[in-house]
Design an enzyme around this catalytic site. Sequence first.
Site, PDB file in Angstrom:
ATOM      1  N   CYS A  47     -66.285   6.891 -18.705  1.00  0.00           N
ATOM      2  CA  CYS A  47     -66.644   5.872 -19.700  1.00  0.00           C
ATOM      3  C   CYS A  47     -68.069   6.162 -20.177  1.00  0.00           C
ATOM      4  O   CYS A  47     -68.859   6.769 -19.455  1.00  0.00           O
ATOM      5  CB  CYS A  47     -66.575   4.488 -19.041  1.00  0.00           C
ATOM      6  N   SER A  49     -70.510   4.294 -20.276  1.00  0.00           N
ATOM      7  CA  SER A  49     -71.529   3.712 -19.390  1.00  0.00           C
ATOM      8  C   SER A  49     -71.965   4.699 -18.310  1.00  0.00           C
ATOM      9  O   SER A  49     -73.123   4.688 -17.896  1.00  0.00           O
ATOM     10  CB  SER A  49     -71.007   2.441 -18.723  1.00  0.00           C
ATOM     11  N   HIS A  52     -74.405   6.888 -20.027  1.00  0.00           N
ATOM     12  CA  HIS A  52     -75.709   6.235 -20.262  1.00  0.00           C
ATOM     13  C   HIS A  52     -76.660   6.543 -19.102  1.00  0.00           C
ATOM     14  O   HIS A  52     -77.862   6.697 -19.302  1.00  0.00           O
ATOM     15  CB  HIS A  52     -75.545   4.719 -20.365  1.00  0.00           C
ATOM     16  N   HIS A  69     -66.685   4.259 -12.632  1.00  0.00           N
ATOM     17  CA  HIS A  69     -66.363   2.846 -12.388  1.00  0.00           C
ATOM     18  C   HIS A  69     -64.989   2.474 -12.932  1.00  0.00           C
ATOM     19  O   HIS A  69     -64.656   1.291 -12.963  1.00  0.00           O
ATOM     20  CB  HIS A  69     -67.450   1.956 -13.003  1.00  0.00           C
ATOM     21  N   CYS A 176     -61.723  -0.287 -16.464  1.00  0.00           N
ATOM     22  CA  CYS A 176     -62.817  -0.616 -17.400  1.00  0.00           C
ATOM     23  C   CYS A 176     -62.331  -0.652 -18.842  1.00  0.00           C
ATOM     24  O   CYS A 176     -62.132  -1.712 -19.400  1.00  0.00           O
ATOM     25  CB  CYS A 176     -64.018   0.311 -17.287  1.00  0.00           C
TER      26      CYS A 176
HETATM   27  P1  CND Z   1     -67.565   6.166 -26.842  1.00  0.00           P
HETATM   28  O1  CND Z   1     -68.784   6.991 -26.862  1.00  0.00           O
HETATM   29  O2  CND Z   1     -66.264   6.800 -26.489  1.00  0.00           O
HETATM   30  O3  CND Z   1     -67.364   5.463 -28.264  1.00  0.00           O
HETATM   31  C1  CND Z   1     -68.437   5.069 -29.096  1.00  0.00           C
HETATM   32  C2  CND Z   1     -68.048   5.331 -30.552  1.00  0.00           C
HETATM   33  O4  CND Z   1     -69.079   4.843 -31.398  1.00  0.00           O
HETATM   34  C3  CND Z   1     -67.892   6.823 -30.900  1.00  0.00           C
HETATM   35  O5  CND Z   1     -66.619   7.025 -31.513  1.00  0.00           O
HETATM   36  C4  CND Z   1     -69.034   7.091 -31.882  1.00  0.00           C
HETATM   37  O6  CND Z   1     -68.698   8.059 -32.883  1.00  0.00           O
HETATM   38  C5  CND Z   1     -69.259   5.726 -32.478  1.00  0.00           C
HETATM   39  N1  CND Z   1     -70.583   5.519 -33.044  1.00  0.00           N
HETATM   40  C6  CND Z   1     -71.779   5.963 -32.561  1.00  0.00           C
HETATM   41  N2  CND Z   1     -72.798   5.538 -33.347  1.00  0.00           N
HETATM   42  C7  CND Z   1     -72.229   4.810 -34.342  1.00  0.00           C
HETATM   43  C8  CND Z   1     -72.762   4.094 -35.461  1.00  0.00           C
HETATM   44  N3  CND Z   1     -74.076   4.038 -35.696  1.00  0.00           N
HETATM   45  N4  CND Z   1     -71.893   3.458 -36.288  1.00  0.00           N
HETATM   46  C9  CND Z   1     -70.551   3.509 -36.066  1.00  0.00           C
HETATM   47  N5  CND Z   1     -70.003   4.160 -35.019  1.00  0.00           N
HETATM   48  C10 CND Z   1     -70.833   4.797 -34.165  1.00  0.00           C
HETATM   49  O7  CND Z   1     -67.882   4.962 -25.841  1.00  0.00           O
HETATM   50  P2  CND Z   1     -66.932   3.916 -25.033  1.00  0.00           P
HETATM   51  O8  CND Z   1     -65.876   3.408 -25.937  1.00  0.00           O
HETATM   52  O9  CND Z   1     -66.569   4.498 -23.703  1.00  0.00           O
HETATM   53  O10 CND Z   1     -68.010   2.776 -24.747  1.00  0.00           O
HETATM   54  C11 CND Z   1     -68.570   2.022 -25.811  1.00  0.00           C
HETATM   55  C12 CND Z   1     -69.705   1.133 -25.325  1.00  0.00           C
HETATM   56  O11 CND Z   1     -69.177   0.153 -24.430  1.00  0.00           O
HETATM   57  C13 CND Z   1     -70.787   1.879 -24.527  1.00  0.00           C
HETATM   58  O12 CND Z   1     -72.056   1.379 -24.877  1.00  0.00           O
HETATM   59  C14 CND Z   1     -70.450   1.523 -23.091  1.00  0.00           C
HETATM   60  O13 CND Z   1     -71.579   1.616 -22.262  1.00  0.00           O
HETATM   61  C15 CND Z   1     -70.006   0.099 -23.267  1.00  0.00           C
HETATM   62  C16 CND Z   1     -69.267  -0.500 -22.089  1.00  0.00           C
HETATM   63  C17 CND Z   1     -69.314  -1.885 -21.936  1.00  0.00           C
HETATM   64  C18 CND Z   1     -68.654  -2.473 -20.864  1.00  0.00           C
HETATM   65  C19 CND Z   1     -68.657  -3.960 -20.697  1.00  0.00           C
HETATM   66  O14 CND Z   1     -68.192  -4.474 -19.664  1.00  0.00           O
HETATM   67  N6  CND Z   1     -69.159  -4.733 -21.674  1.00  0.00           N
HETATM   68  C20 CND Z   1     -67.951  -1.690 -19.948  1.00  0.00           C
HETATM   69  N7  CND Z   1     -67.919  -0.329 -20.114  1.00  0.00           N
HETATM   70  C21 CND Z   1     -68.555   0.263 -21.178  1.00  0.00           C
HETATM   71 ZN    ZN Z   2     -67.069   1.233 -18.639  1.00  0.00          ZN
END
Ligand code: CND
Ligand code: ZN
Length: 376
Positions: A47, A49, A52, A69, A176
Site C-alpha cells: 500500500c 502508506s 510513505h 499492513h 487495508c
Molecule cells: P497509489 O499511489 O496507488 O494511488 C495514488 C494515485 O494518485 C495514483 O494513481 C497517482 O497517479 C494519483 N495522483 C498523484 N498525484 C495526483 C494529483 N495531484 N492529482 C490527481 N491524482 C494524483 O496509493 P494508494 O491508493 O495505495 O493510497 C492512496 C492514499 O491513501 C495514500 O496517501 C495512502 O497512504 C493512503 C492510505 C490511507 C489509509 C486510511 O486508513 N485512511 C490506509 N491506507 C492508505
Molecule cells: Zn494502507
Amino acid sequence: MDTTGKVIKCRAAVLWEAHKPLSIEEIEVAPPKAHEVRIKILATGICRSDDHVVEGAIANQKFPVILGHEAAGIIESVGEGVTSVKPGDKVIPLFLPQCGECRSCVEPKSNLCYKADIGKHFGLMSDNTSRFTCKGQVVHNFICTSTFTEYTVVDEASVVKIHDDAPLDKVCVIGCGFSTGYGSAVNVAKVEAGSTCAVFGLGGIGLSVIIGCKVAGASRIIAIDVNSDKFAKAKELGATECINPKDHENPIHEVLQKMTNGGVHYSFECIGNTEVMVSALRSSHFSAGTTVIVGVAPSFSKVSFEPMLVLTGRTLKGAIFGGYRSKDCVPQLVSDLMSGKYEVDKLLSHKLPFNEINKGFELLRKGESIRTVLHF
Ligand code: CND
Ligand code: ZN
Ligand code: ZN
C-alpha cells in the site's frame, strides 16, 4: 515440526532507514506473550502508506522497521489468555486494532482504538518491547501489524478470524485498501443513491472508493488522476467520467463545478496531497457537499483554506480504515466478498514472490500497479 513457544527464524523485508531499498534478511521472531498471537503470513499487499515510510514522509517512524499492513495468514501459535483465535485459523491482521475496552471502542461513533499506533509510530508491542530481532538488533513493527515477513506477532486486538474457505491471496486486500476505500464511501461519506461523486487518485484506495460509490447507487462517479493510464480500470469499476487535471487549463475544482452545475455531493481525496485536499473541498457543493480525506499527507504538512468554504455548509471529514470497527466488520467484508457482493480482482494487478518486494514498490511508484500481492 511444532514451533509453539520457540523462536522462529524466517525471512523478512527489513527497512533499515528511510530512502533505502528494503532488505531481505533472516530475522528471529519471538513467541507471542500473553494476549498476543504469532501469524504465518501467506499473502501481503503493498500500500502507498508503506511507501510513505520508505520515502521518509512519515517522520516519526522508528527504525529499523518491518513494514506491511495489508495481509492474510494463518495463526501459528497463541499466547496465554487468547480466546478469539486458535492455531490453524485463517486470519487478517488489523492495522487498526479494536480492543473493545478503550474510550473509542465504547464510543459508538468512533473506530480509532487507543491501541492503534497510527500517528504515534512507537513500533513496539504493548509492553514496549519488540518480538523481532535481526543481526542482534531490535526491529520495530509498523502500525500494529508488520506483514512483510513470513511470521509476525500482533496483539489479540489486532487480528480477526475469517471464513475457513476465504481465498487468502484475495482477501488480504480487505486488510487495508479495499476496506479503507469502500468504507470511506459507504460508512464515512454515506453516499446516497442518485448522488454525484468525485474521486481524486485512482490507486487501490481510490478505486475501492469507486466500488463503494457504485454499490451505494451514485449516478455520477467522476474519477480524477494525473495518470490517464488509470482510467480504463476506473471505468470498469464504475466511474462514469474520467478527467486528467493536466488536460485542463482551469483549476480542477472549476472544471468539476462546471461539469456538475455547482459541485459534487461527495468528494474523496485518495492521494495524500494537501493541495488536492483543498481542491476536493472546493469541488463540492457549497452547502450540501461532503469531502472525505482518505490519503495520508506527509507528517507536519498543513492544509490551508478560507473558513468561508465550510461556513457555507460544506462538511469536511476523514477516517482511518473506512470508518470500520475492524474486528466487528472484517469477517463480514470477507463473507460479502465470497458471496459476490463485490469483487476485488481488478485491484490485484500484480503477484510477485516475496523476495521481489522492491520490484513491487517500483511498480507502485511508476504508477503501473494497483496492488502487488506478495506470496511466500
Ligand atoms: P497509489 O499511489 O496507488 O494511488 C495514488 C494515485 O494518485 C495514483 O494513481 C497517482 O497517479 C494519483 N495522483 C498523484 N498525484 C495526483 C494529483 N495531484 N492529482 C490527481 N491524482 C494524483 O496509493 P494508494 O491508493 O495505495 O493510497 C492512496 C492514499 O491513501 C495514500 O496517501 C495512502 O497512504 C493512503 C492510505 C490511507 C489509509 C486510511 O486508513 N485512511 C490506509 N491506507 C492508505
Ligand atoms: Zn494502507
Ligand atoms: Zn480500543
